[in-house]
Motif scaffolding. Structure first.
Motif, PDB file in Angstrom:
ATOM      1  N   THR A 607      -6.800 -53.902  42.564  1.00  0.00           N
ATOM      2  CA  THR A 607      -7.348 -54.118  41.219  1.00  0.00           C
ATOM      3  C   THR A 607      -8.303 -55.319  41.198  1.00  0.00           C
ATOM      4  N   SER A 629      -8.118 -51.812  36.754  1.00  0.00           N
ATOM      5  CA  SER A 629      -6.737 -52.181  36.460  1.00  0.00           C
ATOM      6  C   SER A 629      -5.859 -50.933  36.428  1.00  0.00           C
ATOM      7  N   ASN A 630      -4.577 -51.145  36.669  1.00  0.00           N
ATOM      8  CA  ASN A 630      -3.589 -50.059  36.637  1.00  0.00           C
ATOM      9  C   ASN A 630      -2.450 -50.435  35.710  1.00  0.00           C
ATOM     10  N   THR A 663      -5.209 -45.557  34.970  1.00  0.00           N
ATOM     11  CA  THR A 663      -6.187 -46.307  35.766  1.00  0.00           C
ATOM     12  C   THR A 663      -7.415 -46.540  34.913  1.00  0.00           C
TER      13      THR A 663
END
Length: 900
Positions: A607, A629-630, A663
Motif C-alpha cells: 500500500t 489502500s486496502n 482495494t
C-alpha cells in the motif's frame, strides 16, 4: 482510471517544467562587502508586474526562479542607502552578481506604513487591522475576510482549500487541535498579526528533513503577557423564554497559557462542538482523534435542513471546558497540558416526509419527533517535549458518555397509520493512551510509537408497540412482513468491548536532503460483540422464532497486522517529497460458534503512497499525490445474526460470505499561486479515486419503506472524479476581499434493490462566491453565495435538482458607536416543476460603550416568523419531500464585553 492518472501526471510535469529559469548570485557594496536583506525582483520589460522576487541572506546571496515567455527580462536590485540597479538579461539559467554604489537619500518626511500581507520564507503574515470592520469583535470574525483563508461552520480553518494542521498562539499549541474556542472568543483587539506557516512540520527535530504539505496558523499578540477573553450575557422572549451566556477568559504568557470556557443557551446556538479536534498535527506525534461511540443502534431521526444551525436547533445546552499549558523546566522545552470538557445538551427535532418509490410505484410518509440527550465528559493529560534535540509526547484520554435518544414516530401508507415510541440508551466508557518519542542517536533518529485504546459500548433499543414495525423477512423466496403481537415490545440489546493497540519503531538516516526511514510495527485489535433481539409474534404466517440463534450474536473479531515499511523524504528550496512504501501482513479471524461463523483471511498487501511538491517562480506550487489502500472490513461486516440497528429494519449478514475486501486507488494533483505582493491567491486541482469491493449491498424494501439489508458476494466498484478550483484577491484600495470557488464531482456505483441491479451515476456541480467590503466608513458588507446542480441517472429515475443559497450581512454605522445590522439567509431548491424558496431575515441594533469595550445588542431573529423549511431529496429509487420544524421569531437582548 490508468489513462486518467497518466493524463494528469503529464499535465502536472508539463506545468512544473514550462519555461522555468533560475537566476542566482551575490549582491555586494563597492568594497565587496555582502549586503543582506536586499530585494531582487524579476520583471518583464515595459511592464509594471513582478514575476518573482527574492531577499539576499546574510552572505548577500540570492536565488530567484521565474517563468516567462519573453526572450529577455529585467533583473532589479534595491537596498537601503544603495543606488538601485537594473540589468536586462536573457531568459535562461545564469549567475548574475551586483556591486551597488552608495547613495544617501534625504528623507523629508517619514511615514510608517505597515504592509497588510508580508512574506518571509514559508511564512505569510497578515495585518489583522487591515481586514476588520467596525462590526467585527473576535479573531474568527476577521479571519473569514482574509484572502486564501476560509473558516467553515464547524470552526475548521482552511488555507488554500486544505485544513490547517496546527493552531498556535505565540508559538504554543495550547488547544491540541480543538482551537475553535480561541478563534471564536479571542478579541480581535488583542491580536497583532495572523501568520500562515506553509508546509509546516510541527516536530522541530524533523524540520528540514521530513516535509509536510499542510499549513499552520500562528497568532501573534500585541502584548507579551495578555489577559483577555470574551463574554456575553443575553435574555429574550420567544417560545419558551430564552437565555444565552458565554464566558471565556484567557491568559497567555511565555511560560503559561490557559483558557476557561462556559457557554449555555436555549436559543439555537451550537457551542458544544468547540472542543472537537479539528487540527490533527503530524503522525510523528502519535494518534489524535475525537472520542466517539460505536453507535450501532438508533431511533428514527427527523431530517435536518441545510440552514445555519441557529435557524432550526431547539436546544438546551451547557458546555464547560478548561485548557491549561505550562512549561515545567528551565529551558522551556517540556510542557504539561491538561484539557477537560463536559457537555449536557437536550435537543428537540421534528420533520414530516412524503416519499415516492419509483421502483415499486408506491407512496408512503412518516413524521418523527425526536429528543436527543447528550451527557459526556472528556479529560486529557499531555506531556510534550518538542526541541531540536529530542521529541516526546504522551497523551492520556478518558471519555464517558451517558447519551439517550427518543422518538415519537408516525408512519402511513395504503394500509393506514401506525404510531410507535422509540428509545435508545447508550452509555460508553473509553480510554486511550498515545506515546511517541524521537531519540537522537549520533546522526540518526529513532522513533518509538505506542497506542492503546479500550472502549466499552452498551446500547439498548426499545420500540413500543412492536407492531409499529412492518419489517420484511424472506419466506419461501418471497418477501412478507413479521406479524408482531399487538401491544408487545420489541427490544434489541447490543454490547461491544474493543481493545486496539499499535506499536512501531523506526530509524531515520539523513544525507544531502534525503531522509530514509525504515520502520517495523504491529497492529492488533479485538472486538467482542454480543447482541440479542427480543419480540413476540402472533405465530401465524410462518412468523420467525426470536428465541432461535438467528437473532443472537456472540462474535469475536480479531485482526493482527505486522508491517514493514520504508519512508523516503526529500527537501530542498524548491522540491519536497515524502512517500511511504509499506508491506502489510494481514491476519483476520471472525468466530461465533452459535451462528457457525468461522471466517479467516491471511493476505499480504502493498500500500504505497507518495506526495511531491515543486515551488517555482516565487509564487507557484505544483503538487501530485497518489496512494493505494486496502480495507478488509470490520466486525460490522462479519456477524451473521439479525440486528435491528434501527426501527427501519434488520441488517443481515451471511455466515457463508467471505471477509469483505476493498482495494482503493487514488491520484491527484494541484496547482497553487499565492502572491502577497498583489494579494492574489489561487488553487486548482483534480482527483480521481476508485474502490473495488467483493461484497455488494442488497436491500429488500417493502411498500412501507422498511427494509432488510443483506450483502452478497459480487464484485463491484465505485469511482469518483473531482475537479475543483478557487481564486481570491484582496483589493486594498477598495478594502474588498472577493473569491470564487468551483467544484465538480462525478460518481458511479452499483447496488441491488429488490433484486434489480442498479448502476447509479451522480454528477454534482457547485459554484461559490464570497465578497466582503469595508470601504465606506458608514457601511460594511459580507456576502456568501453558492449555486448547485445535481444530476442522477440509474435507470429507475433520471432527475436533475438545483439549489441556491446565500448569506448576506450588511452593517450600517449612522453615528459613532451605533451599529444597525441586516441579515438575509436565502435557501432555494428546484426539482422539476417543484420549487421551494426559503428566506430568513434578522435585524439588530448595537450600541458600543467604547471606553469600556462593552456592546449592548438588541436582535430580532426570523422576522417573518417562518416556522417550517421544505426540501426535496433524491435517493437511489425514491424522491422525498420533507418539511422540517424551525425556530419561530425571537428577540434577544445581549451585553457583550471583553475581559480586558
Amino acid at each position: 482510471m490508468k489513462i486518467k492518472i497518466s493524463l494528469f501526471l503529464m499535465f502536472f510535469f508539463s506545468i512544473i517544467t514550462f519555461a522555468q529559469k533560475t537566476v542566482s548570485g551575490v549582491v555586494t557594496d563597492e568594497d565587496g562587502v555582502a549586503i543582506p536583506s536586499a530585494s531582487v525582483t524579476v520583471e518583464e520589460p515595459g511592464k509594471d508586474a513582478i514575476l518573482a522576487y527574492g531577499i539576499t541572506n546574510s552572505k548577500g546571496e540570492y536565488k530567484v526562479t521565474f517563468s516567462s515567455s519573453e526572450s529577455n527580462v529585467d533583473l532589479k536590485v534595491k537596498a537601503f542607502n544603495q543606488r538601485p540597479q537594473t540589468k536586462q538579461i536573457t531568459n535562461s539559467n545564469q549567475n548574475i552578481s551586483f556591486k551597488l554604489q552608495p547613495e544617501a537619500t534625504e528623507i523629508k518626511e517619514v511615514k510608517l506604513k505597515t504592509k497588510i500581507i508580508t512574506s518571509r520564507g514559508d511564512t505569510i503574515a497578515y495585518d489583522l487591522k487591515a481586514f476588520d470592520s467596525k462590526s467585527d469583535r473576535t479573531l474568527a470574525d476577521v479571519m473569514k475576510k482574509i484572502p486564501g483563508i476560509e473558516v467553515k461552520a464547524d470552526g475548521t480553518i482552511m488555507y488554500q482549500g486544505n485544513a490547517i494542521n496546527k493552531f498556535y498562539v505565540e508559538g504554543k499549541d495550547l488547544m491540541e487541535g480543538g482551537y475553535g474556542t480561541i478563534s471564536n472568543s479571542l478579541p480581535k483587539d488583542a491580536v497583532a498579526k495572523v501568520e500562515v506557516m506553509e508546509n509546516h512540520q510541527p516536530v522541530k527535530m524533523l524540520q528540514g528533513k521530513i516535509p509536510s504539505d499542510a499549513a499552520a496558523i500562528n497568532i501573534k499578540l500585541k502584548k507579551s503577557v495578555t489577559m483577555t477573553g470574551r463574554g456575553e450575557v443575553g435574555s429574550g422572549f420567544g417560545d419558551p423564554w430564552l437565555w444565552n451566556v458565554k464566558l471565556t477568559p484567557m491568559f497567555f504568557s511565555k511560560k503559561q497559557q490557559w483558557v476557561l470556557n462556559y457557554k449555555t443557551n436555549n436559543m439555537g446556538e451550537q457551542v458544544e462542538n468547540e472542543g472537537n479536534i479539528i487540527g490533527f498535527g503530524s503522525s510523528w506525534e502519535g494518534r489524535r482523534g475525537n472520542a466517539s461511540q460505536n453507535s450501532w443502534l438508533g431511533v428514527e431521526n427527523a431530517s435536518v435542513p441545510n440552514l445555519p444551525v441557529r435557524r432550526y436547533l431547539f436546544n438546551n445546552v451547557h458546555y464547560l471546558s478548561a485548557n491549561y499549558l505550562t512549561n515545567i523546566d528551565k529551558k522551556q522545552e517540556w510542557e504539561l497540558k491538561t484539557n477537560a470538557n463536559y457537555t449536557n445538551n437536550a435537543v428537540e427535532r421534528e420533520s414530516t416526509t412524503y416519499v415516492t418509490d419509483f421502483q415499486q410505484k408506491t407512496e408512503y410518509g412518516y413524521k418523527f419527533l425526536n429528543n436527543f440527550y447528550t451527557d459526556k465528559l472528556k479529560g486529557e493529560l499531555i506531556f510534550t517535549k518538542n526541541a531540536k534535540k529530542g521529541f516526546f509526547k504522551n497523551v492520556t484520554t478518558f471519555s464517558q458518555f451517558w447519551n439517550a435518544d427518543r422518538a415519537d414516530a408516525n408512519r402511513w401508507d395504503v394500509s393506514g397509520n401506525r404510531y410507535g415510541n422509540q428509545a435508545v440508551q447508550s452509555p460508553t466508557s473509553s480510554f486511550q493512551n498515545s506515546l511517541s518519542t524521537i531519540i537522537p542517536w549520533k546522526e540518526k533518529m529513532v522513533n518509538l510509537k505506542s497506542y492503546i485504546n479500550y472502549q466499552d459500548d452498551n446500547q439498548t433499543l426499545q420500540i413500543t408497540p412492536a407492531e409499529y414495525l412492518k419489517i420484511p423477512f424472506i419466506q419461501n423466496s418471497s418477501l412478507t412482513t413479521i406479524p408482531f403481537a399487538p401491544g408487545s415490545i420489541a427490544l434489541q440489546n447490543y454490547r461491544m468491548k474493543t481493545l486496539e493497540t499499535s506499536h512501531s519503531a523506526n530509524i531515520s538516516f539523513t544525507t544531502k536532503g534525503w531522509t530514509f526511514t525504515p520502520q517495523v510495527g504491529v497492529d492488533f485489535s479485538t472486538d467482542k460483540l454480543t447482541t440479542n433481539f427480543d419480540g413476540t409474534t402472533t405465530g401465524v404466517n410462518g412468523a420467525p422464532d426470536f428465541n432461535s440463534p438467528l437473532y443472537d450474536n456472540a462474535l469475536k473479531f480479531t485482526e493482527i497486522t505486522p508491517s514493514a515499511s520504508v519512508g523516503i523524504n526529500y527537501k530542498n528550496d524548491a522540491w519536497s517529497l515524502f512517500s511511504n512504501i509499506p508491506v502489510n501482513f494481514n491476519s483476520i479471524k471472525a468466530e461465533d460458534p452459535t451462528r457457525n461463523v468461522n471466517k479467516s483471511l491471511n493476505k499480504t498487501t502493498f500500500t504505497p503512497n507518495i506526495f511531491v511538491q515543486y515551488s517555482f517562480a516565487s509564487f507557484f506550487k505544483a503538487s501530485a499525490s497518489g496512494n493505494i489502500s486496502n480495507n478488509f472490513g470490520d466486525i460490522q461486516t462479519a456477524y451473521a445474526g439479525y440486528i435491528l440497528t434501527s426501527p427501519g429494519g434488520f441488517n443481515v449478514m451471511n455466515a457463508n460470505n467471505p471477509i469483505p475486501q476493498t482495494t482503493s486507488k487514488s491520484a491527484g494533483g494541484r496547482l497553487e499561486y499565492r502572491n502577497p505582493l498583489n494579494n492574489l491567491f489561487f488553487n486548482a486541482g483534480y482527483r480521481v479515486s476508485n474502490s473495488k469491493n467483493n461484497l455488494l449491498a442488497s436491500s429488500r424494501v417493502n411498500s412501507s419503506g422498511f427494509s432488510v439489508i443483506e450483502y452478497i458476494e459480487s464484485e463491484n466498484s465505485r469511482e469518483t472524479n473531482t475537479l475543483y478550483g478557487e481564486i481570491g484577491k484582496y483589493f486594498p484600495k477598495f478594502k474588498t476581499n472577493a473569491s470564487v470557488t468551483f467544484n465538480q464531482s462525478n460518481t458511479t456505483s452499483q447496488q441491488l434493490r429488490n433484486n434489480d441491479f442498479i448502476d447509479n451515476k451522480n454528477v454534482g456541480n457547485t459554484l461559490g462566491f464570497k465578497f466582503n467590503n469595508t470601504y465606506f466608513s458608514w457601511m460594511s458588507v459580507d456576502f456568501n453565495a453558492s449555486k448547485g446542480w445535481t444530476k442522477q441517472e440509474n435507470g429507475i429515475q433520471n432527475n436533475k435538482t438545483e439549489s441556491y443559497n446565500h448569506n448576506l450581512s450588511v452593517f450600517f454605522y449612522p453615528m459613532e458607536n451605533h451599529t444597525l445590522g441586516f441579515y438575509w439567509d436565502q435557501i432555494n431548491s428546484n426539482f422539476g416543476d417543484t420549487k421551494y424558496k426559503n428566506a430568513f431575515y434578522d435585524l439588530s441594533y448595537q450600541f458600543s460603550w467604547a471606553s469600556k469595550k462593552i456592546d449592548f445588542e438588541l436582535k430580532w431573529m426570523n422576522i417573518a416568523n417562518r416556522k417550517v423549511f421544505e426540501r426535496i431529496d433524491l435517493n437511489l429509487a425514491t424522491v422525498s419531500q420533507t418539511t422540517m420544524q424551525l425556530r419561530p421569531s425571537q428577540v434577544m437582548f445581549s451585553v457583550k464585553f471583553n475581559f480586558k
